[in-house]
Design a protein around this motif. Structure first.
Motif, PDB file in Angstrom:
ATOM      1  N   ALA A   1       0.825  -1.209   0.000  1.00  0.00           N
ATOM      2  CA  ALA A   1       0.000   0.000   0.000  1.00  0.00           C
ATOM      3  C   ALA A   1       0.856   1.254   0.000  1.00  0.00           C
ATOM      4  N   ALA A   2       1.982   1.210   0.695  1.00  0.00           N
ATOM      5  CA  ALA A   2       2.823   2.396   0.800  1.00  0.00           C
ATOM      6  C   ALA A   2       3.693   2.604  -0.424  1.00  0.00           C
ATOM      7  N   LEU A   3       4.067   1.518  -1.118  1.00  0.00           N
ATOM      8  CA  LEU A   3       5.143   1.646  -2.086  1.00  0.00           C
ATOM      9  C   LEU A   3       4.815   1.242  -3.518  1.00  0.00           C
ATOM     10  N   VAL A   4       4.001   0.219  -3.728  1.00  0.00           N
ATOM     11  CA  VAL A   4       3.848  -0.318  -5.089  1.00  0.00           C
ATOM     12  C   VAL A   4       3.193   0.702  -6.014  1.00  0.00           C
ATOM     13  N   SER A   5       2.012   1.180  -5.667  1.00  0.00           N
ATOM     14  CA  SER A   5       1.361   2.188  -6.513  1.00  0.00           C
ATOM     15  C   SER A   5       2.096   3.523  -6.454  1.00  0.00           C
ATOM     16  N   THR A   6       2.771   3.804  -5.334  1.00  0.00           N
ATOM     17  CA  THR A   6       3.562   5.030  -5.228  1.00  0.00           C
ATOM     18  C   THR A   6       4.677   5.041  -6.264  1.00  0.00           C
ATOM     19  N   ALA A   7       5.391   3.918  -6.388  1.00  0.00           N
ATOM     20  CA  ALA A   7       6.462   3.830  -7.379  1.00  0.00           C
ATOM     21  C   ALA A   7       5.905   3.950  -8.795  1.00  0.00           C
ATOM     22  N   SER A   8       4.740   3.362  -9.050  1.00  0.00           N
ATOM     23  CA  SER A   8       4.126   3.473 -10.375  1.00  0.00           C
ATOM     24  C   SER A   8       3.705   4.910 -10.663  1.00  0.00           C
ATOM     25  N   ALA A   9       3.143   5.593  -9.653  1.00  0.00           N
ATOM     26  CA  ALA A   9       2.759   6.994  -9.848  1.00  0.00           C
ATOM     27  C   ALA A   9       3.989   7.857 -10.093  1.00  0.00           C
ATOM     28  N   TYR A  10       5.076   7.566  -9.382  1.00  0.00           N
ATOM     29  CA  TYR A  10       6.326   8.283  -9.644  1.00  0.00           C
ATOM     30  C   TYR A  10       6.791   8.058 -11.084  1.00  0.00           C
TER      31      TYR A  10
END
Length: 538
Positions: free
Chosen positions: A246-255
């Motif tokens: 939740a903290a990192l997977v979609s965050t990295a994709s959004a980045y």
């Protein structure tokens, strides 16, 4: 520090190689995975910190693998944008290990997938090549599929399968877009593409590539209506896994999507592309409203927080649309807001899902109604969760407020008034579901039907006079009014709690403190990003 560029490949290679150790050592020793993961992630965090000190002092750091020219070689890049995400990835990876030490999962295979995921995330963050971005996206996805499927019961396998199908479609869409870029420009390097795209003789291929990439990342970032994998994956994954993804997977994709917008396609080129800004803004705004509306009606806490992520990432995508549509001042403001919101949201969701895991472990509660009386029995966990929720809403001085403020300010500067209205409305809706949880924790007492006996549960400072290990959870009433008042509980309706460690509680408290501390650092964020913003936005 002349060899500081060597940190870049090491940040990716070390976790990928270390991922083989838990299984290899597991042939002879039991439960070696946590120690390997702890040593590796602590080293990665130290390396990312050292890299950040150089990047924010001296500027860009690059490393070309094998010494080949970047036109056809592989290049790794650390700038002021990517370094923030690398710090977030490594810091969250270290923090979550404090939970998994006691809360699990504990198997060696789990830590193999854990390290593969961290390596893939750092690869997404540091790659300077659009094809290798696809490779690292797939490494991340495969590890995430395995982690989600490691939960108990067939529901986890079904959620993982759903994620796999949609994730494969998304990766295929992105790869098709990359193929069109290669056909139009003859290169895959991000910097070379930035030069070649405006001069491309076949602009239709560029526009088609952008369309495929937008759809692919709309799935990866869980934008409505392509978000359906995310709530199930977050809900069915083990409690020790959900905070990480939740903290990192979609965050990295959004980045990665933001990186492609500002570095590869370029703001000026996309601004001249018909409807590009309108499409990105619309996707983001619709996701904001749909995600918050769906979060408000949820009764299961992990699922509520999952829909919240759909909304919060919608704000980031809407900010990217402002970057494309706005003038240079508005674009810089919106991109600053998007970056702060990415970092802040990653921290907040890591803390919130860890807090939810602790509540489920020590209090036996998973639904909003079962959180009744939490502040009395687990005051430290409840307090940390309250701080994180208020920051998610956007109450100053939380980091959630800073990101939303910059995004809304960018919308106002570019005169995109509907986007500013969406930011305000999303804040009100976020307050709606956050307030429900706060009301249950602090203002709804837990009614018991039989005397409770002290249990072996390690508390965080609350009284165990009415310990829920014996009394169970509140039964949901079919009457809508009764569901919002004190409800009786039975001993059979809540699973027996387990012991939690001081470290498990401490990491949630630290996340809450960092959320407040980063809220005071909005100006520092802007100052650190200024050279990068000036470079990518004219």
């Amino acid at each position: 520090m002349s060899n500081v560029d060597l940190i870049l490949p090491l940040l990716i290679v070390v976790p990928l190689l270390a991922a083989t150790l838990p299984i290899a050592l597991g042939l002879r020793f039991d439960r070696t995975g946590w120690a390997v993961a702890a040593i590796a992630t602590l080293g990665l965090f130290a390396a990312a910190t050292a890299l950040a000190s150089v990047v924010y002092t001296d500027g860009l750091v690059t490393h070309t693998l094998g010494g080949y020219p970047r036109e056809y070689g592989i290049e790794l890049v650390a700038d002021r944008f990517s370094t923030m995400i690398a710090l977030l990835v490594t810091a969250v990876a270290v923090g979550i290990l404090a939970y998994t030490r006691r809360g699990g999962p504990r198997g060696n295979t789990f830590y193999t997938a854990y390290l593969l995921l961290v390596g893939g995330l750092l690869g997404i963050t540091l790659t300077g090549d659009v094809f290798n971005l696809f490779v690292f996206l797939e490494i991340t996805s495969i590890a995430t599929y395995a982690l989600v499927a490691s939960g108990d019961g067939p529901e986890s396998a079904v959620a993982s399968l759903k994620y796999l199908i949609l994730g494969t479609v998304a990766a295929s869409m992105y790869l098709i877009g990359v193929a069109f870029l290669l056909m139009a420009t003859g290169t895959l390097n991000m910097i070379e593409l930035a030069t070649a795209i405006p001069a491309a003789e076949r602009p239709t291929l560029i526009r088609t590539a952008f369309a495929f990439i937008v759809v692919g990342f709309a799935v990866k970032v869980a934008q409505w209506p392509l978000h359906t994998w995310q709530p199930s994956a977050y809900q069915q994954a083990p409690d020790g896994v959900t905070p990480l993804i939740a903290a990192l997977v979609s965050t990295a994709s959004a980045y990665a999507f933001g990186r492609l917008i500002v570095t590869v396609f370029g703001v000026d080129y996309l601004a001249a592309m018909p409807n590009a800004a309108a499409i990105v803004v619309t996707v983001g705004c619709v996701s904001v409203l749909a995600g918050t509306a769906l979060a408000v009606i949820q009764t299961e806490v992990k699922r509520m927080l999952a829909y919240s992520s759909v909304s919060q990432f919608g704000l980031v995508i809407a900010a990217y649309g402002i970057v494309i549509a706005g003038n240079s001042g508005a674009a810089k403001t919106a991109l600053t807001g998007a970056t702060i919101h990415l970092v802040g949201h990653g921290l907040l969701k890591a803390g919130l899902f860890l807090a939810a895991a602790l509540v489920a472990t020590s209090y036996g509660a998973r639904t909003v109604h079962e959180y009744a009386g939490l502040a009395t029995h687990r005051p430290v966990i409840a307090g940390a969760m309250a701080v994180l929720l208020l920051s998610l809403v956007g109450v100053p001085p939380g980091v959630g407020f800073v990101g939303k403020w910059y995004i809304a300010l960018g919308a106002v500067q570019s005169q995109l008034w509907p986007v500013a209205a969406v930011v305000f409305l999303s804040t009100m809706l976020t307050l709606g579901y956050a307030a429900r949880l706060l009301e249950k924790m602090y203002f709804t007492p837990l009614r018991v039907e039989s005397p409770a006996e002290p249990g072996p549960v390690a508390t965080d400072g609350g009284s165990d006079a009415d310990d829920p290990s014996e009394v169970g959870s509140a039964e949901r009433s079919t009457d809508a009014t009764a569901s919002e008042t004190v409800v009786p509980v039975t001993a059979s309706s809540r699973a027996a709690p387990e012991t939690v460690s001081v470290g498990m509680v401490a990491v949630v408290v630290l996340a809450a403190l960092c959320a407040v501390a980063l809220g005071f650092a909005g100006g520092t964020f802007a100052d650190l990003l200024e050279p990068f913003l000036t470079e990518v936005i004219s």
